[in-house]
Design an enzyme around this catalytic site. Structure first.
Site, PDB file in Angstrom:
ATOM      1  N   CYS A  66       0.927  -1.267   0.157  1.00 20.35           N
ATOM      2  CA  CYS A  66      -0.201   0.047   0.051  1.00 20.35           C
ATOM      3  C   CYS A  66       1.013   1.281  -0.165  1.00 20.35           C
ATOM      4  O   CYS A  66       2.182   1.230  -0.172  1.00 20.35           O
ATOM      5  CB  CYS A  66      -1.094  -0.065   1.057  1.00 20.35           C
ATOM      6  SG  CYS A  66      -0.300   0.151   2.778  1.00 20.35           S
ATOM      7  N   GLY A  67       0.508   2.198   0.286  1.00 21.75           N
ATOM      8  CA  GLY A  67       1.316   3.685   0.305  1.00 21.75           C
ATOM      9  C   GLY A  67       2.622   3.541   1.327  1.00 21.75           C
ATOM     10  O   GLY A  67       3.722   3.817   0.917  1.00 21.75           O
ATOM     11  N   THR A  68       2.024   3.111   2.402  1.00 22.22           N
ATOM     12  CA  THR A  68       3.179   2.963   3.546  1.00 22.22           C
ATOM     13  C   THR A  68       3.516   1.631   3.896  1.00 22.22           C
ATOM     14  O   THR A  68       4.551   1.441   4.655  1.00 22.22           O
ATOM     15  CB  THR A  68       2.599   3.775   4.836  1.00 22.22           C
ATOM     16  OG1 THR A  68       1.117   3.195   5.186  1.00 22.22           O
ATOM     17  CG2 THR A  68       2.429   5.289   4.636  1.00 22.22           C
ATOM     18  N   HIS A  99      13.814 -14.206  12.818  1.00 20.52           N
ATOM     19  CA  HIS A  99      13.358 -14.272  14.389  1.00 20.52           C
ATOM     20  C   HIS A  99      11.915 -14.190  14.503  1.00 20.52           C
ATOM     21  O   HIS A  99      11.268 -14.711  15.367  1.00 20.52           O
ATOM     22  CB  HIS A  99      13.351 -12.666  14.845  1.00 20.52           C
ATOM     23  CG  HIS A  99      15.022 -12.662  15.452  1.00 20.52           C
ATOM     24  ND1 HIS A  99      15.581 -11.875  16.070  1.00 20.52           N
ATOM     25  CD2 HIS A  99      16.347 -13.342  14.928  1.00 20.52           C
ATOM     26  CE1 HIS A  99      16.945 -12.141  16.085  1.00 20.52           C
ATOM     27  NE2 HIS A  99      17.398 -13.030  15.585  1.00 20.52           N
ATOM     28  N   HIS A 134      13.187 -18.637  19.127  1.00 18.74           N
ATOM     29  CA  HIS A 134      12.318 -17.820  18.476  1.00 18.74           C
ATOM     30  C   HIS A 134      10.870 -18.463  18.562  1.00 18.74           C
ATOM     31  O   HIS A 134       9.930 -17.843  18.412  1.00 18.74           O
ATOM     32  CB  HIS A 134      12.949 -17.394  17.095  1.00 18.74           C
ATOM     33  CG  HIS A 134      14.172 -16.634  17.227  1.00 18.74           C
ATOM     34  ND1 HIS A 134      14.146 -15.471  17.698  1.00 18.74           N
ATOM     35  CD2 HIS A 134      15.470 -17.132  16.617  1.00 18.74           C
ATOM     36  CE1 HIS A 134      15.557 -14.795  18.082  1.00 18.74           C
ATOM     37  NE2 HIS A 134      16.226 -15.926  17.324  1.00 18.74           N
TER      38      HIS A 134
HETATM   39  C1  RB5 Z   1      -4.165   5.140   0.618  1.00 16.38           C
HETATM   40  O1  RB5 Z   1      -4.171   6.730   0.294  1.00 16.38           O
HETATM   41  C2  RB5 Z   1      -3.241   5.051   1.551  1.00 16.38           C
HETATM   42  O2  RB5 Z   1      -3.868   5.319   2.768  1.00 16.38           O
HETATM   43  C3  RB5 Z   1      -2.926   3.522   1.712  1.00 16.38           C
HETATM   44  O3  RB5 Z   1      -2.401   2.895   0.672  1.00 16.38           O
HETATM   45  C4  RB5 Z   1      -2.056   3.016   3.043  1.00 16.38           C
HETATM   46  O4  RB5 Z   1      -0.718   3.742   2.808  1.00 16.38           O
HETATM   47  C5  RB5 Z   1      -2.582   2.907   4.212  1.00 16.38           C
HETATM   48  O5  RB5 Z   1      -1.823   2.657   5.165  1.00 16.38           O
END
Ligand code: RB5
Length: 154
Positions: A66-68, A99, A134
């Site tokens: 996803c984005g992050t 781990h 672990h």
């Molecule tokens: C989408 O805009 C963004 O919120 C999603 O890709 C993600 O980063 C969420 O955690």
């Protein structure tokens, strides 16, 4: 041969495609649960789809973008049996396997350059779980799941 399920939201779509191509070059087939373009979608839907493939045993590992990488990790880790790790460097990707026996790697397409993401995927797929002490810790994580996550330290 390791079996992989992969999914992304719109923000992760391009990186998902890049990861898929890299794996295909290595003869590794992926089950792609979508999304199929850059139209806005909801990442938990794709986290759930990949998590389901992993917990059913249809695949060995999952990759979510996803984005992050944060939303995918939060969502996937709600599924019993999933240990999803968000990695932003190669050493964390490696340690998530040795781990934590992570079975899902999450990537942030807006955070991590594609080359680094591809390196992390490679390490994630190539690195075995170390077991030993672990395993005891993984067992404790599993116990938290079977207690419904309600146990708190006193
Ligand atoms: C989408 O805009 C963004 O919120 C999603 O890709 C993600 O980063 C969420 O955690």
């Amino acid at each position: 041969m390791v079996r992989i399920a992969i999914g992304s939201d719109h923000a992760g779509f391009r990186l998902k495609e890049a990861v898929k191509s890299r794996l295909a070059e290595q003869g590794i087939e992926t089950i792609d649960v979508g999304t199929d373009g850059e139209a806005s979608v909801d990442y938990p839907d794709y986290a759930a789809a990949v998590a389901g493939k992993v917990t059913s045993g249809a695949v060995d590992r999952g990759i979510l973008v996803c984005g992050t990488g944060i939303g995918m990790a939060i969502a996937a880790n709600k599924v019993r049996g999933i240990r999803a790790a968000l990695a932003t460097d190669v050493e964390s990707a490696r340690l998530s396997r040795t781990h934590n026996d992570a079975n899902v790697l999450t990537l942030g397409a807006r955070i991590t350059p594609p080359d680094l993401a591809l390196d992390m995927v490679q390490v994630f797929l190539d690195t075995p779980f170390a077991g030993g002490r672990h395993q005891r810790r993984i067992d404790k994580i599993s116990a938290l799941e079977s207690e419904g996550g309600t146990r708190a330290p006193r």
